[in-house]
Design a protein around this motif. Structure first.
Motif, PDB file in Angstrom:
ATOM      1  N   ALA A  46      13.355  31.936  23.539  1.00 30.08           N
ATOM      2  CA  ALA A  46      13.210  30.518  23.461  1.00 30.08           C
ATOM      3  C   ALA A  46      14.403  29.831  23.931  1.00 30.08           C
ATOM      4  O   ALA A  46      15.525  30.052  23.621  1.00 30.08           O
ATOM      5  CB  ALA A  46      12.962  30.231  22.246  1.00 30.08           C
ATOM      6  N   SER A  47      14.079  28.682  24.900  1.00 29.30           N
ATOM      7  CA  SER A  47      14.905  27.946  25.411  1.00 29.30           C
ATOM      8  C   SER A  47      15.033  26.883  24.638  1.00 29.30           C
ATOM      9  O   SER A  47      14.450  26.320  23.815  1.00 29.30           O
ATOM     10  CB  SER A  47      14.637  27.665  27.057  1.00 29.30           C
ATOM     11  N   ILE A  51      11.869  25.897  22.205  1.00 31.87           N
ATOM     12  CA  ILE A  51      12.212  26.407  20.855  1.00 31.87           C
ATOM     13  C   ILE A  51      11.278  25.570  19.912  1.00 31.87           C
ATOM     14  O   ILE A  51      11.395  24.107  19.958  1.00 31.87           O
ATOM     15  CB  ILE A  51      13.433  26.463  20.522  1.00 31.87           C
ATOM     16  N   ASP A  52      10.622  25.971  18.902  1.00 27.74           N
ATOM     17  CA  ASP A  52       9.842  25.249  17.846  1.00 27.74           C
ATOM     18  C   ASP A  52      10.262  25.257  16.604  1.00 27.74           C
ATOM     19  O   ASP A  52      11.293  25.948  16.459  1.00 27.74           O
ATOM     20  CB  ASP A  52       8.195  25.672  18.012  1.00 27.74           C
ATOM     21  N   GLN A  53       9.730  24.626  15.847  1.00 27.08           N
ATOM     22  CA  GLN A  53       9.808  24.517  14.382  1.00 27.08           C
ATOM     23  C   GLN A  53       9.942  25.499  13.463  1.00 27.08           C
ATOM     24  O   GLN A  53      10.981  25.937  12.853  1.00 27.08           O
ATOM     25  CB  GLN A  53       9.062  23.493  13.579  1.00 27.08           C
ATOM     26  N   GLU A  54       9.056  26.595  13.936  1.00 28.48           N
ATOM     27  CA  GLU A  54       8.849  27.881  13.071  1.00 28.48           C
ATOM     28  C   GLU A  54      10.018  28.963  13.361  1.00 28.48           C
ATOM     29  O   GLU A  54      10.672  29.252  12.518  1.00 28.48           O
ATOM     30  CB  GLU A  54       7.701  28.382  13.729  1.00 28.48           C
ATOM     31  N   THR A  55      10.480  28.712  14.765  1.00 26.83           N
ATOM     32  CA  THR A  55      11.657  29.555  15.155  1.00 26.83           C
ATOM     33  C   THR A  55      12.838  28.971  14.277  1.00 26.83           C
ATOM     34  O   THR A  55      13.624  29.921  13.861  1.00 26.83           O
ATOM     35  CB  THR A  55      11.867  29.263  16.601  1.00 26.83           C
ATOM     36  N   ASN A  95      11.076  16.231  18.686  1.00 28.72           N
ATOM     37  CA  ASN A  95      12.678  17.136  18.090  1.00 28.72           C
ATOM     38  C   ASN A  95      11.659  18.115  17.219  1.00 28.72           C
ATOM     39  O   ASN A  95      11.088  17.596  15.887  1.00 28.72           O
ATOM     40  CB  ASN A  95      13.333  15.928  17.515  1.00 28.72           C
ATOM     41  N   PRO A  96      11.855  19.354  17.353  1.00 32.08           N
ATOM     42  CA  PRO A  96      11.380  20.499  16.226  1.00 32.08           C
ATOM     43  C   PRO A  96      11.974  20.345  14.878  1.00 32.08           C
ATOM     44  O   PRO A  96      11.662  21.104  14.100  1.00 32.08           O
ATOM     45  CB  PRO A  96      11.805  21.715  17.247  1.00 32.08           C
ATOM     46  N   THR A  97      13.117  19.491  14.788  1.00 32.50           N
ATOM     47  CA  THR A  97      13.591  19.448  13.389  1.00 32.50           C
ATOM     48  C   THR A  97      13.277  18.257  12.296  1.00 32.50           C
ATOM     49  O   THR A  97      13.647  18.143  11.399  1.00 32.50           O
ATOM     50  CB  THR A  97      15.341  19.434  13.520  1.00 32.50           C
ATOM     51  N   ASP A  98      12.211  17.551  13.275  1.00 34.21           N
ATOM     52  CA  ASP A  98      11.790  16.391  12.343  1.00 34.21           C
ATOM     53  C   ASP A  98      11.195  16.628  10.784  1.00 34.21           C
ATOM     54  O   ASP A  98      11.547  15.841  10.149  1.00 34.21           O
ATOM     55  CB  ASP A  98      10.803  15.632  13.195  1.00 34.21           C
TER      56      ASP A  98
END
Length: 299
Positions: A46-47, A51-55, A95-98
């Motif tokens: 994952a770059s 990269i997503d929230q699950e990762t 933002n995958p951390t939202d």
């Protein structure tokens, strides 16, 4: 886009655009390196752009095994900042951390020490040794001026404006401020500077640095921690004391003796008064005394 490339870009942004200190930037970098290493160990390709929230949740579950809630909250905050930067630079749209919530933590107030305990620490200093006068001047300056440890180690002789009763301090983000210094504090710095430092062989790069080690180089943060820990052990003080303990005690004692919160804010170098208020852990008895002393309808 590789993590190493975007990380370098991000650290430059933190330094130039946000003006963060070297220590703050280092913390952001180390936290992101933890994530990068996690991806490598788990063989997750994952770059920064994909990269997503699950990762990220998997990463946070992993570090939760070894870090306390305060450290996890700091890492989550750093990740949010990093992905907001990517959005700002048009690398990502989201933002995958939202939706990732930081653990709830209480405000942990540092320990304070009394004036009597500070006197005990100073009394534990062996003034017959070469470093004795230096260590006394260090303790007096940490407590007398409320400095951060990095501000103390970076203090220069050219920053001393003793005739005016001030020292110039370089704080977070290289922001400078003038902090008042008492005649009492000036006396011990002068003794060290004129009677000890003046007779040392000093490395060229440390010619203007005030507090030096035995080799004539600038003292490290770690050495200041060591000096204080050893003095606390010698004085038989059981509290966990660090350089920041003196800063917190400085602010607390000033407030308890009637100093204005705004003045304390300026001396500590806080941008927001809210930050200064965190230091002020006054007990209810003291608040009651303030009310009875200063309220116009106290009787």
């Amino acid at each position: 886009m590789k993590w190493e490339y975007i990380l370098k870009d991000y650290l430059t942004y933190l330094k130039l655009e946000r003006g963060l200190s070297v220590n703050s930037i280092s913390s952001y970098e180390l936290d992101l390196i933890k994530l990068i290493n996690f991806l490598k160990v788990k063989s997750i390709s994952a770059s920064p752009l994909t990269i997503d929230q699950e990762t990220l949740q998997l990463f946070l579950y992993e570090i939760a095994k070894e870090l306390n809630s305060r450290s996890r909250a700091r890492i989550i905050s750093g990740l949010k900042s990093f992905f907001n930067y990517l959005i700002f630079e048009d690398y990502r749209k989201d933002n995958p951390t939202d939706l990732i919530e930081a653990p709830k933590i209480g405000r942990k107030l540092p320990e304070t020490i009394s004036v009597e305990e500070i006197d005990e620490l100073i009394a534990a200093i062996d003034l017959t040794k070469t470093e004795g006068e230096r260590n006394r001047a260090i303790i007096e300056t940490l407590y007398g001026c409320g400095l951060r440890v990095s501000e103390l180690t970076n203090l220069r002789i050219s920053d001393l404006y003793f005739e005016e009763g001030f020292i110039k301090v370089t704080g977070k983000g290289d922001k400078q401020r003038f902090v008042p210094i008492s005649d009492y504090n000036i006396k011990y710095i002068t003794i060290y500077k004129d009677q000890v430092r003046a007779h040392q062989e000093i490395k060229p790069e440390a010619s203007d640095t005030l507090f030096l080690n035995r080799r004539g180089a600038q003292l490290t943060r770690a050495m200041i921690f060591t000096i204080i820990r050893q003095l606390a052990e010698k004085a038989n003080i059981r509290k966990k004391i660090s350089p920041h303990t003196f800063r917190h005690s400085f602010a607390t004692h000033l407030l308890e003796n009637g100093a204005d919160l705004r003045a304390i804010q300026q001396m500590l170098g806080h941008e927001s008064i809210t930050t200064t208020e965190i230091y002020m852990h006054m007990d209810r008895t003291y608040l009651r005394e303030v009310l009875e002393t200063y309220h116009p309808k106290k009787t």
